[in-house]
Structures are given as structure tokens and as C-alpha cells.
Design an enzyme around this catalytic site. Structure first.
Site, mmCIF file in Angstrom:
data_model
loop_
_atom_site.group_PDB
_atom_site.id
_atom_site.type_symbol
_atom_site.label_atom_id
_atom_site.label_comp_id
_atom_site.label_asym_id
_atom_site.label_seq_id
_atom_site.Cartn_x
_atom_site.Cartn_y
_atom_site.Cartn_z
ATOM 1 N N GLU A 68 13.516 14.942 9.506
ATOM 2 C CA GLU A 68 14.512 14.550 8.655
ATOM 3 C C GLU A 68 14.872 15.652 7.441
ATOM 4 O O GLU A 68 15.805 15.638 6.952
ATOM 5 C CB GLU A 68 14.679 12.970 8.482
ATOM 6 C CG GLU A 68 15.856 12.417 7.502
ATOM 7 C CD GLU A 68 17.074 12.534 8.216
ATOM 8 O OE1 GLU A 68 18.186 12.906 7.898
ATOM 9 O OE2 GLU A 68 17.253 12.018 9.570
ATOM 10 N N GLU A 75 20.775 21.465 6.459
ATOM 11 C CA GLU A 75 22.535 21.356 6.034
ATOM 12 C C GLU A 75 22.776 21.642 4.746
ATOM 13 O O GLU A 75 23.886 21.990 4.444
ATOM 14 C CB GLU A 75 22.436 19.554 6.195
ATOM 15 C CG GLU A 75 22.663 18.972 7.564
ATOM 16 C CD GLU A 75 22.730 17.555 7.472
ATOM 17 O OE1 GLU A 75 22.729 16.905 6.538
ATOM 18 O OE2 GLU A 75 23.366 17.017 8.753
#
Length: 236
Positions: A68, A75
């Protein structure tokens, strides 16, 4: 040199910790994964696991959190270099999300294999305890209904946890107690008295303009229905 090197190491740790905190603060998925990690830690404490099981759990949880963190970094970098839509940017984000999915799936499988039998045994003992005491069952039902009512009020975003909104908490508890009395005795006088008290509770919520008629009806149906299901399943 040694002092400067020590400061650089401390700064590296500070940066790493700040990155983790920032990800937890801003990313919804990271909040969920962190919550799940806390739940896993609590389960290992209360249920007890072997050393090898603990190693497998720690590795799986760490794998998810690392994935994550990397996905968040990907991102952020993609948004920086490609603010406009780009198929390659989409591909990079999709691959990062896929890595998190693989890690999460692995952790679910590992958790299931380790905790399934342990939780089954604990729940079995829990229901045996409930069946041995009617008062334990009713306390459990009341707590369950209270949590459900608060959750529903939050979902519908009406009223406060303890006042107003849908469904009526007082009506739900009144319905639960009425159904509990119904299962407890065959005396018709007690039945009608408890029904009369339930009607007074509903009337007071509407008369005080705290709830509408519909909110009280939903509450009483919810309380009676849940209590009936639990007491029936436990063969009371």
C-alpha cells in the site's frame, strides 16, 4: 563525521515515519489496512498462536502495508509527472493497485487458515455460555441492538446516536424487552402489561416530537425481530 552520520540516520527514520503517518492520514485504503492489522494483533493476543503462525501473520500484514505504501508512492509520482490522463499513467496505477490486491488476498488466506479453527472454538464456547443463561442472552441482544441502531443512524445521517433519527433506539430496546418477556413467560397478564408499557414508550417518543411514527415503528420491528431471531436460534 560520526555525529553527522548519526544525524543522517535519525533523519532517515524521521522521514520514513512521516511517510507512513502521511499515508495513513490521507489514504482511505491505508486506514482500512491499518485497522485490520490492529485487529489481527488483538486476535493473536486473545486467541494465541504458535511462533510459525505469528511469523506468517507478521509477514503477511507487513506485505500488505508495504504494498500500500508503494502504491501510494506510485500514484503520487504519476499524478506529479502526468496530471492529464495518459494510458501509461493508468497502467502504472492499475499495476500498483494489483500488487496491493495480491498482498491483501494472501493475508486473508493466511488469516483464515490460522484463525478459522481458533475462532470457531471460541464462538462455540461463547454460544454455550449464552444458552446457559437467559440474562446473558438478553444483555448480548441489547448491546447488539444499541450498536446496530447507532450504526443505522450514522448511515442515514439523521439525529444523534442517542436522540432522534432513524430508527428509534428507545423503541428498538422496548421491542427487544417485550419479545424477551414474551419468550420468558406464558402468563397472559404479564404479556398484556409489557405490551401496554411498549405502547407507552412508542407514544412518548412521538408525543415528545423526538421521533416520527414511522421511526418508532421501524425501531420496534427491528428490536422485536432481532430478539426473536436470536432467542429462536438458541432454542430459548
Amino acid at each position: 563525521m560520526n555525529k553527522k552520520k548519526k544525524q543522517d540516520i535519525i533523519q532517515s527514520f524521521n522521514v520514513a515515519i512521516e511517510g507512513i503517518i502521511e499515508t495513513i492520514r490521507t489514504e482511505r485504503n491505508m486506514k482500512f489496512h491499518s485497522f485490520c492489522a490492529v485487529v489481527v494483533v488483538m486476535l493473536t493476543i486473545f486467541l494465541g498462536v504458535s511462533r510459525m503462525e505469528l511469523i506468517a501473520l507478521v509477514t503477511s500484514v507487513s506485505f500488505v502495508l508495504v504494498a500500500e505504501l508503494l502504491n501510494t508512492g506510485i500514484e503520487s509520482f504519476v499524478d506529479l509527472v502526468s496530471p492529464e490522463y495518459n494510458p501509461f499513467a493508468k497502467r502504472a496505477k492499475d499495476v500498483g493497485a494489483g500488487a496491493v490486491f495480491v498482498a491483501a488476498t494472501n493475508s486473508v488466506v493466511v488469516g483464515y487458515l490460522i484463525f478459522h479453527n481458533k475462532i470457531s472454538v471460541q464462538f462455540g464456547q461463547f454460544f454455550v455460555l449464552l444458552k446457559e443463561s437467559y440474562s446473558n442472552i438478553m444483555v448480548f441482544i441489547i448491546v447488539f441492538i444499541l450498536l446496530l441502531v447507532i450504526g443505522l443512524k450514522s448511515y442515514f445521517n439523521r439525529g444523534t446516536p442517542l436522540r432522534g433519527g432513524i430508527p428509534s433506539g428507545h423503541s428498538a430496546l422496548g421491542g427487544a424487552l417485550f419479545m424477551g418477556i414474551f419468550f420468558l413467560t406464558d402468563d397472559k397478564r404479564i404479556f398484556y402489561l409489557s405490551l401496554f408499557l411498549l405502547i407507552l414508550v412508542l407514544q412518548s417518543r412521538v408525543e415528545g416530537k423526538i421521533h416520527t411514527v414511522l421511526e418508532t415503528i421501524i425501531g420496534v420491528i427491528l428490536g422485536m425481530g432481532i430478539t426473536y431471531i436470536f432467542l429462536s436460534l438458541l432454542n430459548i
